[in-house]
Write a protein that holds these residues in place. Structure first.
Motif, mmCIF file in Angstrom:
data_model
loop_
_atom_site.group_PDB
_atom_site.id
_atom_site.type_symbol
_atom_site.label_atom_id
_atom_site.label_comp_id
_atom_site.label_asym_id
_atom_site.label_seq_id
_atom_site.Cartn_x
_atom_site.Cartn_y
_atom_site.Cartn_z
ATOM 1 N N ILE A 41 2.247 -8.619 0.694
ATOM 2 C CA ILE A 41 2.774 -8.288 -0.566
ATOM 3 C C ILE A 41 1.173 -9.284 -1.310
ATOM 4 N N ASN A 42 1.197 -7.532 -2.649
ATOM 5 C CA ASN A 42 0.577 -7.460 -3.905
ATOM 6 C C ASN A 42 1.736 -7.998 -4.789
ATOM 7 N N VAL A 79 5.414 -4.255 1.261
ATOM 8 C CA VAL A 79 5.502 -3.698 2.763
ATOM 9 C C VAL A 79 6.490 -4.894 3.702
ATOM 10 N N VAL A 80 7.356 -4.158 3.937
ATOM 11 C CA VAL A 80 8.417 -5.695 4.962
ATOM 12 C C VAL A 80 8.599 -4.753 6.479
ATOM 13 N N ASP A 81 9.279 -5.124 6.699
ATOM 14 C CA ASP A 81 9.962 -5.196 8.216
ATOM 15 C C ASP A 81 10.816 -4.544 7.865
ATOM 16 N N LYS A 82 12.127 -4.561 7.275
ATOM 17 C CA LYS A 82 13.646 -3.729 6.778
ATOM 18 C C LYS A 82 13.866 -3.064 6.194
ATOM 19 N N HIS A 83 12.496 -2.550 5.465
ATOM 20 C CA HIS A 83 12.337 -0.731 3.951
ATOM 21 C C HIS A 83 13.494 -0.407 3.787
ATOM 22 N N THR A 130 -6.587 4.265 -3.443
ATOM 23 C CA THR A 130 -5.852 3.934 -4.625
ATOM 24 C C THR A 130 -6.077 2.257 -4.466
ATOM 25 N N HIS A 131 -4.715 1.545 -3.607
ATOM 26 C CA HIS A 131 -4.860 -0.072 -3.694
ATOM 27 C C HIS A 131 -5.486 -0.603 -1.660
ATOM 28 N N VAL A 132 -5.488 -1.610 -1.892
ATOM 29 C CA VAL A 132 -5.552 -2.314 -0.687
ATOM 30 C C VAL A 132 -4.744 -3.833 -0.974
ATOM 31 N N PHE A 133 -4.314 -4.288 0.006
ATOM 32 C CA PHE A 133 -3.414 -5.148 0.289
ATOM 33 C C PHE A 133 -3.971 -5.660 1.851
ATOM 34 N N VAL A 134 -4.689 -6.847 1.831
ATOM 35 C CA VAL A 134 -4.604 -7.872 3.158
ATOM 36 C C VAL A 134 -4.024 -9.020 3.527
ATOM 37 N N GLY A 135 -3.385 -9.197 5.185
ATOM 38 C CA GLY A 135 -2.893 -10.305 5.367
ATOM 39 C C GLY A 135 -3.920 -10.562 6.262
ATOM 40 N N PHE A 170 -3.058 -2.424 4.392
ATOM 41 C CA PHE A 170 -2.474 -1.718 3.503
ATOM 42 C C PHE A 170 -3.280 -1.323 2.793
ATOM 43 N N LEU A 171 -3.108 0.357 2.947
ATOM 44 C CA LEU A 171 -4.410 1.515 1.802
ATOM 45 C C LEU A 171 -3.293 1.887 1.078
ATOM 46 N N GLY A 172 -3.204 2.580 0.009
ATOM 47 C CA GLY A 172 -2.640 3.256 -0.608
ATOM 48 C C GLY A 172 -3.797 4.734 -1.029
#
Length: 128
Positions: free
Chosen positions: A35-36, A49-53, A99-104, A114-116
């Protein structure tokens, strides 16, 4: 390296909004994998980003949050200095714009990233 789908949507900027979104997903048994969230002007912007899109997309739509769907690249990187730099440099050399990134990070000493990107197909090939 895998492909994933993110959902990006706008919400009202008010106290408790993120809790409302996360609780609604939880009640539907949808697990947040990434999540971002941030404020832009008068709105909150959330990427998940989820497990059940499909379930998440339907739920968000039903609540009037109009999610946009986008393919992203999912990387498992070592949780160490320079790991993201190496991957990002490879993409840049291949002409792929991030274009964007978020990390866990997790307890297993790996990071899910996760990279856009401008071209998911090329990115997938480059990062294999």
């Amino acid at each position: 390296m895998a492909r994933a789908k993110e959902l990006k949507f706008k919400v009202q900027d008010r106290p408790g909004m993120l809790g409302e979104v996360a609780a609604a997903l939880g009640e539907a048994k949808v697990n947040l994998r990434g999540i971002n969230a941030w404020i832009e002007g008068e709105e909150g912007i959330i990427r998940i980003v989820v497990d059940k899109h499909a379930i998440a997309k339907k739920l968000l739509t039903k609540r009037g949050w109009a999610p946009e769907e986008r393919e992203v690249i999912e990387l498992e990187l070592a949780d160490k200095p320079g790991a993201l730099g190496d991957a990002a440099t490879k993409l840049g050399k291949a002409g792929v714009n991030i274009t964007h990134v978020f990390v866990g990070t997790g307890k297993s000493r790996t990071a899910t990233v996760f990279l856009g990107v401008s071209d998911p197909k090329v990115a997938a090939k480059v990062l294999r």
